[in-house]
Motif scaffolding. Structure first.
Motif, PDB file in Angstrom:
ATOM      1  N   ARG A 180       4.129  -0.628   6.943  1.00 23.40           N
ATOM      2  CA  ARG A 180       4.071   0.407   5.463  1.00 23.40           C
ATOM      3  C   ARG A 180       3.390  -0.444   4.493  1.00 23.40           C
ATOM      4  NH1 ARG A 180       7.362  -2.656   2.551  1.00 23.40           N
ATOM      5  NH2 ARG A 180       8.939  -3.856   3.433  1.00 23.40           N
ATOM      6  N   ALA A 181       3.158   0.079   3.463  1.00 24.38           N
ATOM      7  CA  ALA A 181       2.677  -0.613   2.245  1.00 24.38           C
ATOM      8  C   ALA A 181       3.951  -1.154   1.551  1.00 24.38           C
ATOM      9  CB  ALA A 181       2.059   0.150   1.503  1.00 24.38           C
ATOM     10  N   PRO A 182       4.203  -2.437   0.998  1.00 23.89           N
ATOM     11  CA  PRO A 182       5.396  -3.022   0.567  1.00 23.89           C
ATOM     12  C   PRO A 182       5.737  -2.159  -0.785  1.00 23.89           C
ATOM     13  CG  PRO A 182       3.691  -4.621   0.909  1.00 23.89           C
ATOM     14  CD  PRO A 182       3.103  -3.231   1.166  1.00 23.89           C
ATOM     15  N   GLY A 183       6.885  -1.996  -1.109  1.00 29.74           N
ATOM     16  CA  GLY A 183       7.610  -1.148  -2.169  1.00 29.74           C
ATOM     17  C   GLY A 183       7.121   0.330  -2.289  1.00 29.74           C
ATOM     18  N   THR A 184       7.166   0.956  -0.920  1.00 30.61           N
ATOM     19  CA  THR A 184       6.874   2.428  -1.073  1.00 30.61           C
ATOM     20  C   THR A 184       8.010   3.093  -0.441  1.00 30.61           C
ATOM     21  OG1 THR A 184       5.493   2.167   0.884  1.00 30.61           O
ATOM     22  CG2 THR A 184       4.002   1.984  -1.032  1.00 30.61           C
ATOM     23  N   GLY A 185       8.188   4.301  -0.691  1.00 29.95           N
ATOM     24  CA  GLY A 185       9.263   5.003  -0.259  1.00 29.95           C
ATOM     25  C   GLY A 185      10.747   4.781  -0.392  1.00 29.95           C
ATOM     26  N   GLU A 187       9.329 -11.624   9.213  1.00 32.26           N
ATOM     27  CA  GLU A 187       8.307 -10.774   8.687  1.00 32.26           C
ATOM     28  C   GLU A 187       7.927  -9.605   9.347  1.00 32.26           C
ATOM     29  OE1 GLU A 187       5.276 -13.861   8.635  1.00 32.26           O
ATOM     30  OE2 GLU A 187       5.813 -14.805   6.818  1.00 32.26           O
ATOM     31  N   GLY A 188       7.887  -9.459  10.616  1.00 33.78           N
ATOM     32  CA  GLY A 188       7.670  -8.136  11.396  1.00 33.78           C
ATOM     33  C   GLY A 188       8.762  -7.394  11.115  1.00 33.78           C
ATOM     34  N   LYS A 189       9.988  -7.739  10.893  1.00 31.98           N
ATOM     35  CA  LYS A 189      11.186  -6.806  10.758  1.00 31.98           C
ATOM     36  C   LYS A 189      10.909  -6.146   9.269  1.00 31.98           C
ATOM     37  CE  LYS A 189      15.383  -5.480  11.066  1.00 31.98           C
ATOM     38  NZ  LYS A 189      16.146  -4.785  11.789  1.00 31.98           N
ATOM     39  N   VAL A 190      10.593  -7.142   8.171  1.00 29.47           N
ATOM     40  CA  VAL A 190      10.528  -6.396   6.644  1.00 29.47           C
ATOM     41  C   VAL A 190       9.203  -5.467   6.667  1.00 29.47           C
ATOM     42  CG1 VAL A 190      11.652  -8.519   5.909  1.00 29.47           C
ATOM     43  CG2 VAL A 190       9.360  -8.197   5.953  1.00 29.47           C
ATOM     44  N   GLN A 191       8.258  -5.712   7.615  1.00 25.14           N
ATOM     45  CA  GLN A 191       7.098  -4.816   7.623  1.00 25.14           C
ATOM     46  C   GLN A 191       7.232  -3.577   8.257  1.00 25.14           C
ATOM     47  OE1 GLN A 191       3.905  -7.143   9.422  1.00 25.14           O
ATOM     48  NE2 GLN A 191       3.435  -8.427   7.324  1.00 25.14           N
ATOM     49  N   ASN A 192       8.148  -3.527   9.158  1.00 24.81           N
ATOM     50  CA  ASN A 192       8.325  -2.155  10.032  1.00 24.81           C
ATOM     51  C   ASN A 192       9.898  -1.516   9.865  1.00 24.81           C
ATOM     52  OD1 ASN A 192       5.563  -2.213  11.580  1.00 24.81           O
ATOM     53  ND2 ASN A 192       6.357  -4.319  11.909  1.00 24.81           N
ATOM     54  N   SER A 193      10.474  -2.085   9.430  1.00 17.16           N
ATOM     55  CA  SER A 193      12.091  -1.434   9.352  1.00 17.16           C
ATOM     56  C   SER A 193      12.212  -0.630   8.041  1.00 17.16           C
ATOM     57  CB  SER A 193      13.101  -2.596   9.486  1.00 17.16           C
ATOM     58  OG  SER A 193      14.307  -1.970   9.288  1.00 17.16           O
ATOM     59  N   PRO A 194      12.635   0.756   8.237  1.00 16.12           N
ATOM     60  CA  PRO A 194      12.800   1.115   7.195  1.00 16.12           C
ATOM     61  C   PRO A 194      13.855   0.794   6.201  1.00 16.12           C
ATOM     62  CG  PRO A 194      13.892   2.218   9.208  1.00 16.12           C
ATOM     63  CD  PRO A 194      13.023   1.124   9.529  1.00 16.12           C
ATOM     64  N   ASP A 195      14.878   0.016   6.655  1.00 14.25           N
ATOM     65  CA  ASP A 195      15.587  -0.924   5.780  1.00 14.25           C
ATOM     66  C   ASP A 195      15.020  -1.568   4.454  1.00 14.25           C
ATOM     67  OD1 ASP A 195      17.649  -0.140   7.708  1.00 14.25           O
ATOM     68  OD2 ASP A 195      18.166  -2.380   8.269  1.00 14.25           O
ATOM     69  N   PHE A 196      13.724  -1.803   4.526  1.00  8.73           N
ATOM     70  CA  PHE A 196      13.186  -2.770   3.527  1.00  8.73           C
ATOM     71  C   PHE A 196      11.964  -1.841   2.877  1.00  8.73           C
ATOM     72  CE2 PHE A 196      14.956  -5.532   6.825  1.00  8.73           C
ATOM     73  CZ  PHE A 196      15.608  -6.097   5.919  1.00  8.73           C
ATOM     74  N   VAL A 197      11.899  -0.675   3.295  1.00  8.76           N
ATOM     75  CA  VAL A 197      10.776   0.163   2.836  1.00  8.76           C
ATOM     76  C   VAL A 197      10.446   0.327   1.411  1.00  8.76           C
ATOM     77  CG1 VAL A 197      11.980   2.484   2.616  1.00  8.76           C
ATOM     78  CG2 VAL A 197       9.710   2.510   3.647  1.00  8.76           C
ATOM     79  N   SER A 198      11.598   0.110   0.428  1.00 10.07           N
ATOM     80  CA  SER A 198      11.262   0.129  -0.706  1.00 10.07           C
ATOM     81  C   SER A 198      10.884  -1.085  -1.689  1.00 10.07           C
ATOM     82  CB  SER A 198      12.352   1.062  -1.658  1.00 10.07           C
ATOM     83  OG  SER A 198      13.410   0.314  -1.220  1.00 10.07           O
ATOM     84  N   LEU A 199      11.032  -2.117  -0.907  1.00 10.98           N
ATOM     85  CA  LEU A 199      11.096  -3.456  -1.311  1.00 10.98           C
ATOM     86  C   LEU A 199       9.640  -4.220  -1.159  1.00 10.98           C
ATOM     87  CD1 LEU A 199      14.376  -5.023  -0.107  1.00 10.98           C
ATOM     88  CD2 LEU A 199      13.861  -4.028  -2.377  1.00 10.98           C
ATOM     89  N   PRO A 200       9.115  -5.034  -2.124  1.00 11.25           N
ATOM     90  CA  PRO A 200       7.942  -5.774  -2.046  1.00 11.25           C
ATOM     91  C   PRO A 200       8.416  -6.885  -1.072  1.00 11.25           C
ATOM     92  CG  PRO A 200       8.808  -5.460  -4.418  1.00 11.25           C
ATOM     93  CD  PRO A 200       9.673  -5.081  -3.581  1.00 11.25           C
TER      94      PRO A 200
END
Length: 262
Positions: A9-14, A112-125
């Motif tokens: 995902r793009a950082p900080g979206t959704g 890093e893979g977790k924060v890029q792909n998990s919905p848990d972090f979708v709204s965070l940079p």
């Protein structure tokens, strides 16, 4: 389940998934703990129904069962299922699989893979997501209890399959499931092919050996290299120089490789 693989995902979206912040994983907060326990047990009971009703054979319950108490509860549910089906169906066995990683660089890459792909972090940079995940891990570490021998069969995978510790695992689990687990990996494992120039004289010349040595000394993962080589003298000489420079294990010879170094 089938379908396309998730994309980064793009950082900080959704919008962010509810109950996904690190504070939700704080064991000192009674509400969060009871909520997580309830969700976990509901999912596990659904898994047991699937095993019983669909005639399935193997199920993987992917959850952070980091405490002995949580694992004991899962064992109780399995025993209750077996008692209910006694004499009519084959009993269900439970094996705990624990992944232990001591390599800090490997842990960082997994995070890093977790924060890029998990919905848990979708709204965070990315920086905020990594900080949140670090905090979540610290909450887990406060209550973490490694699987012990008295809890029943277990498989412990160290540093993503570099080593395994197994207790009371027999039959199909040992012959099929354990090799499958050891073959899984989430890190890049590049395969590098080097074709030696034709002719022993060219292949064994210092020019090519020195080039391989320079590459091995500059390669960040040189100590992890597994070197496979053909039995040709030029390949053996080049492979030995590569092994000496990398500090890794000695080359393994494979007659079918021709003039290749792998």
């Amino acid at each position: 389940a089938t379908g396309p693989l998730p994309t980064a995902r793009a950082p900080g979206t959704g919008p962010r998934t509810p109950f996904s912040s690190a504070s939700f994983f704080d064991a000192s907060k009674a509400f969060a703990t009871s909520h997580r326990d309830r969700i976990s047990l509901e999912a596990f009971e659904s898994l047991l129904r699937w095993l019983k009703e669909d005639g399935s054979e193997i199920a993987i319950f992917d959850a952070c069962n980091v405490t002995k108490q949580r694992r004991a509860k899962l064992g109780e549910l399995v025993c209750a299922l077996n008692d209910e089906a006694a004499g009519r169906e084959s009993p269900v066995s439970i094996v705990f699989i624990e992944s232990i990683c001591y390599d800090e660089q490997m842990v960082l890459q997994l995070m890093e893979g977790k924060v890029q792909n998990s919905p848990d972090f979708v709204s965070l940079p990315k920086a905020a997501a990594m900080a949140d995940l670090h905090e979540r891990i610290r909450h887990y570490e406060k209550v973490y209890q490694t699987v012990a021998h008295d809890e029943g069969p277990y498989i412990k995978i160290l540093d993503l399959s570099s080593k395994a510790s197994v207790s009371n695992v027999y039959g199909r689990m040992a012959s099929s499931v354990l090799p499958f687990l050891l073959a899984l990996h989430t890190m890049d494992r590049p395969v590098l092919l080097y074709m030696l120039p034709s002719g022993d004289e060219a292949g064994s010349s210092p020019q090519y050996r020195e080039a391989l040595v320079r590459w091995a000394r500059s390669y960040a993962r040189s100590s992890e290299l597994t070197i496979l080589t053909s039995t040709e003298p030029s390949a053996l000489a080049a492979a030995q120089g590569l092994a000496d420079a990398s500090g890794g294990p000695q080359p393994q010879q494979r007659a079918m490789l021709g003039p290749l170094l792998v």
